[in-house]
Design a protein around this motif. Structure first.
Motif: not given
Lengths: 133, 133
Positions: A6, A17, A21, A26-27, A29, A37, A39, A42-43, A46-47
């Motif tokens: 990611l 990252v 979080e 960001i959610e 994961p 983690r 991911y 979509e992540a 988002r980032v």
DNA sequence: CTTGACTCTGGACTGTGGTACGGACTTTAA
DNA sequence: TTAAAGTCCGTACCACAGTCCAGAGTCAAG
């Protein structure tokens, strides 16, 4: 994908990252049994969005608000619409300010052509004298 | 005027003015025999410019560069022009980014009208999918 | 001439947005 | 199967942009 994948894809550091979080940008994961983690693609979007918005001059708090503009359970469409409209106003304010600044800089480059000298601080001349209260 | 007058006029704190001086964003003003700083009206414009630029998303380093875009002895017009042009490019980049963001938010408010539901994260949909490398 | 508001310097403290480190555990590729 | 690369967590550290003292001196109104 793992956090490293990611981070590479979104062109940020792994630590960043995890930092996002912690900050709720960001959610959290899902994890492997090992605790790693995992991911989704979509992540990355988002980032990358966070990165992009930062470059445009938004601070993390504002970015968080932008990312929150979605139809989540418990939020009404109306509420979102209102918040989005206020963000649009904010963005318009920035665009106008940047356009003023651009005009002032263009005046400066124009003044630099043909003549050897311009005023003491053309940017201030162009921007500050006509500021409204 | 004294530092307190300046701070009031520019709507910042006294400490902030001294901080900007330390950072080289404003000139060291002349002093009274007592050591008190004495400012001219231009200083107000300068501090207000800093405030304004900050709101638009510039960091102090960038603001310093903007303020340095003046014809000082020892700087050629050509050099200034080049720097101003690169600042214009930077500003254009920001304006375009903000316009994209605005379009995305407008799509969001539109989606909120008439229908009860929109996609999971319209902002990402609108902005991230079409990002160029 | 005093009192209260203001200013001085230097240093400590705050909040934001990361970045680095250490020691343990996990995954992967040779 | 083992060595290298990756990940975990917690903590510490960093730069930036202020903000807030303390303790000493200054100014202006009454």
């Amino acid at each position: 994908m793992t956090i490293g994948d990611l981070a590479r894809a979104a062109e940020v550091g792994v630590e960043t990252v995890r930092f996002y979080e912690r900050q709720g940008l960001i959610e959290k994961p899902p994890r492997l049994e090992s605790g790693y983690r995992i991911y989704s693609a979509e992540a990355v979007d988002r980032v990358r969005f966070i990165r992009r918005a930062k470059k445009l001059g938004f601070v993390l708090k504002e970015i968080k608000e932008l990312l929150a503009l979605r139809l989540a359970p418990g939020t009404t469409c109306d509420r979102i619409k209102k918040r989005a409209e206020s963000k649009i106003e904010d963005i318009d304010f920035r665009i106008r300010g940047l356009q003023d600044m651009k005009v002032a800089l263009e005046a400066l480059t124009d003044a630099c052509v043909g003549r050897g000298s311009v005023g003491d601080c053309p940017i201030l001349d162009a921007l500050e004298k006509r500021e409204s209260p």
